[in-house]
Design a protein around this motif. Structure first.
Motif, PDB file in Angstrom:
ATOM      1  N   SER A  58       0.831  -1.196   0.000  1.00  0.00           N
ATOM      2  CA  SER A  58       0.000   0.000   0.000  1.00  0.00           C
ATOM      3  C   SER A  58       0.869   1.250   0.000  1.00  0.00           C
ATOM      4  N   MET A  59       1.909   1.254   0.817  1.00  0.00           N
ATOM      5  CA  MET A  59       2.795   2.414   0.882  1.00  0.00           C
ATOM      6  C   MET A  59       3.624   2.553  -0.390  1.00  0.00           C
ATOM      7  N   ALA A  60       4.289   1.488  -0.791  1.00  0.00           N
ATOM      8  CA  ALA A  60       5.243   1.557  -1.904  1.00  0.00           C
ATOM      9  C   ALA A  60       4.557   1.782  -3.240  1.00  0.00           C
ATOM     10  N   LEU A 105       8.221  10.225  -5.244  1.00  0.00           N
ATOM     11  CA  LEU A 105       9.382   9.852  -6.047  1.00  0.00           C
ATOM     12  C   LEU A 105      10.662   9.933  -5.232  1.00  0.00           C
ATOM     13  N   THR A 106      10.712  10.850  -4.284  1.00  0.00           N
ATOM     14  CA  THR A 106      11.895  11.034  -3.443  1.00  0.00           C
ATOM     15  C   THR A 106      11.996  10.011  -2.316  1.00  0.00           C
ATOM     16  N   GLY A 107      10.974   9.167  -2.170  1.00  0.00           N
ATOM     17  CA  GLY A 107      10.919   8.234  -1.053  1.00  0.00           C
ATOM     18  C   GLY A 107      10.153   8.779   0.129  1.00  0.00           C
ATOM     19  N   GLY A 108       9.701  10.028   0.049  1.00  0.00           N
ATOM     20  CA  GLY A 108       8.959  10.621   1.149  1.00  0.00           C
ATOM     21  C   GLY A 108       7.597   9.980   1.337  1.00  0.00           C
ATOM     22  N   VAL A 109       7.120   9.962   2.588  1.00  0.00           N
ATOM     23  CA  VAL A 109       5.803   9.409   2.912  1.00  0.00           C
ATOM     24  C   VAL A 109       5.113  10.326   3.926  1.00  0.00           C
ATOM     25  N   GLY A 110       3.793  10.229   3.969  1.00  0.00           N
ATOM     26  CA  GLY A 110       3.012  11.086   4.854  1.00  0.00           C
ATOM     27  C   GLY A 110       2.706  12.394   4.166  1.00  0.00           C
ATOM     28  N   ALA A 111       1.835  12.352   3.161  1.00  0.00           N
ATOM     29  CA  ALA A 111       1.673  13.469   2.234  1.00  0.00           C
ATOM     30  C   ALA A 111       0.967  14.677   2.823  1.00  0.00           C
ATOM     31  N   PRO A 113      -8.739   7.074   5.632  1.00  0.00           N
ATOM     32  CA  PRO A 113      -9.821   6.170   6.020  1.00  0.00           C
ATOM     33  C   PRO A 113      -9.560   4.697   5.727  1.00  0.00           C
ATOM     34  N   TYR A 114     -10.139   3.866   6.580  1.00  0.00           N
ATOM     35  CA  TYR A 114     -10.350   2.463   6.257  1.00  0.00           C
ATOM     36  C   TYR A 114     -11.784   2.325   5.759  1.00  0.00           C
ATOM     37  N   GLY A 115     -12.050   1.277   5.012  1.00  0.00           N
ATOM     38  CA  GLY A 115     -13.420   1.030   4.585  1.00  0.00           C
ATOM     39  C   GLY A 115     -13.785   1.854   3.376  1.00  0.00           C
ATOM     40  N   ASN A 116     -14.647   2.841   3.535  1.00  0.00           N
ATOM     41  CA  ASN A 116     -15.097   3.632   2.403  1.00  0.00           C
ATOM     42  C   ASN A 116     -15.038   5.118   2.744  1.00  0.00           C
ATOM     43  N   VAL A 130      -6.847  13.112  10.568  1.00  0.00           N
ATOM     44  CA  VAL A 130      -5.561  12.547  10.966  1.00  0.00           C
ATOM     45  C   VAL A 130      -4.483  13.594  10.780  1.00  0.00           C
ATOM     46  N   HIS A 131      -3.572  13.633  11.710  1.00  0.00           N
ATOM     47  CA  HIS A 131      -2.441  14.559  11.663  1.00  0.00           C
ATOM     48  C   HIS A 131      -1.266  13.881  10.963  1.00  0.00           C
ATOM     49  N   GLN A 132      -0.605  14.593  10.054  1.00  0.00           N
ATOM     50  CA  GLN A 132       0.563  14.068   9.334  1.00  0.00           C
ATOM     51  C   GLN A 132       0.230  12.726   8.671  1.00  0.00           C
ATOM     52  N   ALA A 133      -0.770  12.768   7.823  1.00  0.00           N
ATOM     53  CA  ALA A 133      -1.414  11.558   7.337  1.00  0.00           C
ATOM     54  C   ALA A 133      -0.844  11.051   6.018  1.00  0.00           C
ATOM     55  N   HIS A 134      -0.981   9.746   5.818  1.00  0.00           N
ATOM     56  CA  HIS A 134      -0.667   9.150   4.526  1.00  0.00           C
ATOM     57  C   HIS A 134      -1.650   9.583   3.446  1.00  0.00           C
ATOM     58  N   GLY A 135      -2.888   9.842   3.821  1.00  0.00           N
ATOM     59  CA  GLY A 135      -3.857  10.289   2.841  1.00  0.00           C
ATOM     60  C   GLY A 135      -4.448   9.159   2.023  1.00  0.00           C
ATOM     61  N   TYR A 136      -5.230   9.545   1.001  1.00  0.00           N
ATOM     62  CA  TYR A 136      -5.820   8.563   0.101  1.00  0.00           C
ATOM     63  C   TYR A 136      -4.763   8.026  -0.860  1.00  0.00           C
TER      64      TYR A 136
END
Length: 649
Positions: free
Chosen positions: A284-286, A292-298, A305-308, A315-321
């Motif tokens: 999911s992450m990769a 492109l830079t390898g950064g995460v937590g957009a 969200p989980y589900g729908n 969420v603070h400092q979130a991965h996002g959709y």
């Protein structure tokens, strides 16, 4: 060392000794030198300063050796432990006895601040003493157990490097306190989330260092109790049972620390349900949430969200959709990117695959190095992929690096990461040595089957794709060298004992085994032309745009390197050639790319209008220069872009 899986039952690879590898030249040698000479002492002065961080003053107050109240960040204790790792590494590798003695002074102070029952978190100790309402485990966002975890890790490292147990004993007393706390939680069913769970990695490292199984059992219990948290959140990854996770969500630092700790647990007990979950979350992450830079937590704030769509939480400092990867507002906290490297490294130890080290190298060379200035004394908290000339809104953190960030978790984290980078050069297993991050170095290698040798890597990588691996003083049986062929490599060759093996596209992103018996040299050549990279079509901000990469390095363009009022007028010329030249920036030799781009002429264009008629006056060709992303923001404030539109002519 980063972690010691030499005796971990389910590990398929292990690191070399902490002092087995020395960078000898090139980018990593430069970065390590700057870290030693500039960053470590600069951070030390920040932690010592009462009017800046107040961190050491908090310990002195707890020890009864200073008057005053708690000040600074709630996670300052843990951040100081991270700095201690960087100081310990650089001092031990360079024979700095004065720093080693100073570290012992700090350890003695930490010991005097510790409470009789083993508890050690300065805000709570001072709060309870002042009766100001602050108490142990009163607020999950006070980061007590985070502080514990970094102490466990640093104390384990200190013991391995020095052989002294003064810090280790302090850590064990705190771990025993934590054990009593979790046993009580298991008995009563009243479980509190531990945010940013560094203690999973720390406890398992304490087990590996002491051999005391109770610390492994405690880590396992702590992880299992996550499922008992009431009112869990996506922010802390505890809203649904851990083994049901199938995508990466929530706070990016917390998620990466969590999954790194669970991978550590897998390396010891082999729980396949956990490992299956880790694979899903990694993909999911990769595949959908990594820059492109390898950064995460957009996202600074956003639903994860989980589900729908209708099931979500702020969420603070979130991965996002999935594919939500903005550029100007890209968050990419430096600690999150470091956390992903810690997790990826442990996944590699569990199953040696080239993809893990491809991503480690991408993250280390691009966003992790970008988070610190070339002179080693200014830092980014977040790592954007585009800096506009001006914004009509404010971002949470400054748009340029600063010497002191109020939330000071990232600078010491990047310091320890750079100080320990040589541990990412190689891993070993049985009769095999695995190539990790390439770079000029000299290593003393001992394999499990008894073979030993000296390995000297001569290369200008990542600036050049020629990598010579010279083996000398080989003692023992034949062994296997697993050459990492990066995923970006689409050509080149492997030369060994008079044979030349061409590197094909099918070999990219894999390991290629070479059998070595006796002294000799392998020459690995990776074709390294500049290339254009495009993003998934659902990464909306990058549609019909491309980025320039060369080898493992992502390139960007800054405003001072283009003859235009704004970088928004530039378009990539797909027929342009690139010339690599070395240029000195902040005393460091940097590989820049000179090329041509198209400049759009926009007659009658109003830059303030939200919408207006299309204005196009043609394209002209202009000379520009691009710098590696890690080297940007070192020559004054200006625009910066990685992704640029493409002109098809």
């Amino acid at each position: 060392m980063l972690t010691n899986t030499t005796h971990s039952k389910y590990a398929k690879a292990a690191p070399l000794s902490w002092n087995a590898v020395k960078w000898t030249d090139g980018l990593w040698a430069d970065a390590e030198r700057v870290c030693r000479d500039k960053t470590v002492p600069h951070l030390q002065s920040m932690f010592e300063a009462k009017d800046i961080s107040h961190v050491l003053e908090n310990f002195r107050i707890c020890a009864g050796e200073a008057e005053g109240s708690f000040d600074g960040t709630v996670f300052g204790d843990g951040d100081f432990y991270k700095w201690m790792e960087s100081a310990l590494y650089t001092a031990a590798k360079n024979g700095d006895q004065a720093m080693m003695d100073k570290l012992d002074e700090y350890i003695d102070l930490i010991g005097r601040a510790q409470q009789p029952d083993g508890y050690l978190s300065t805000k709570q100790i001072i709060g309870e003493r002042e009766h100001n309402g602050v108490k142990r485990h009163g607020d999950i966002n006070d980061f007590e157990v985070y502080n514990f975890g970094h102490m466990f890790t640093t104390a384990s490292l200190h013991y391995r490097i020095t052989g002294k147990d003064n810090f280790l004993k302090i850590a064990e007393r705190t771990a025993d306190y934590l054990d009593r706390m979790y046993q009580e939680s298991a008995r009563t069913g009243e479980v509190q989330t531990a945010v940013c769970p560094s203690h999973y990695m720390g406890l398992i490292e304490l087990y590996r260092t002491t051999g005391e199984k109770k610390y492994l059992d405690l880590a396992k219990l702590a992880i299992q109790l996550r499922d008992k948290v009431s009112d869990g959140t996506d922010d802390n990854q505890d809203r649904i049972p851990l083994k049901e996770h199938d995508k990466i969500v929530g706070h990016a630092v917390r998620s990466n620390y969590l999954y790194a700790g669970v991978t550590d647990l897998y390396l010891e007990d082999g729980d396949e349900e956990y490992f299956s979950m880790l694979h899903k979350v990694f993909r999911s992450m990769a595949d959908k949430k990594m820059y492109l830079t390898g950064g995460v937590g957009a996202l600074y704030n956003g639903a994860s969200p989980y589900g729908n769509f209708f099931i979500h939480q702020l969420v603070h400092q979130a991965h996002g959709y999935e594919y939500q990867l903005p550029n100007v507002t890209a968050y990419n906290e430096s600690c999150a990117n470091i956390g992903s490297v810690l997790w990826l490294y442990r996944m590699f130890l569990a199953e040696p695959k080239a993809e893990y080290f491809d991503l480690i190298e991408r993250t280390m060379l691009n966003t992790n190095l970008a988070s610190i200035s070339l002179d080693g004394q200014k830092y980014f908290y977040e790592n954007m992929l585009r800096r506009a000339k001006k914004l009509d809104y404010e971002l949470i953190w400054p748009l340029t690096r600063t010497g002191y960030i109020e939330s000071y978790c990232c600078p010491p984290n990047i310091a320890r990461t750079i100080a320990q980078a040589s541990e990412y050069a190689y891993c070993v297993s049985g009769d095999t040595i695995w190539m990790g991050m390439y770079g000029a170095n000299r290593a003393q290698v001992s394999l499990e089957q008894g073979t030993s040798f000296v390995l000297e890597q001569r290369t200008e990588y990542p600036y050049d794709g020629r990598i010579a691996l010279a083996f000398s003083n080989v003692q023992g049986k034949a062994f296997t060298v697993q050459l990492r062929i990066p995923g970006w490599a689409a050509g080149g060759s492997i030369c060994w004992q008079g044979k030349e093996i061409p590197i094909t596209k099918a070999m990219s992103g894999t390991y290629y085994p070479v059998t070595v018996e006796g002294d000799g040299e392998i020459l690995l050549t990776l074709a390294m032309p500049a290339r254009y990279t495009t993003a998934h079509l659902l990464v909306e901000e990058d549609t019909n745009q491309a980025a320039v990469e060369r080898g493992p390095l992502v390139y960007c363009i800054e405003g001072m390197d283009a003859p235009t009022d704004t970088l928004d007028d530039l378009m990539l010329d797909l027929n342009a050639s690139f010339v690599l030249e070395m240029e000195t920036i902040q005393g460091r030799e940097i590989p820049v790319l000179k090329t041509k781009m198209y400049k759009i002429e926009r007659p009658d264009y109003d830059p303030e209008a939200l919408y207006q008629p299309l204005s196009f006056g043609g394209l002209s060709s202009v000379d520009v220069k691009m710098v590696p992303y890690y080297a940007w923001d070192n020559r004054g404030y200006d625009e910066m872009k990685i992704w640029l539109p493409v002109a098809y002519r």
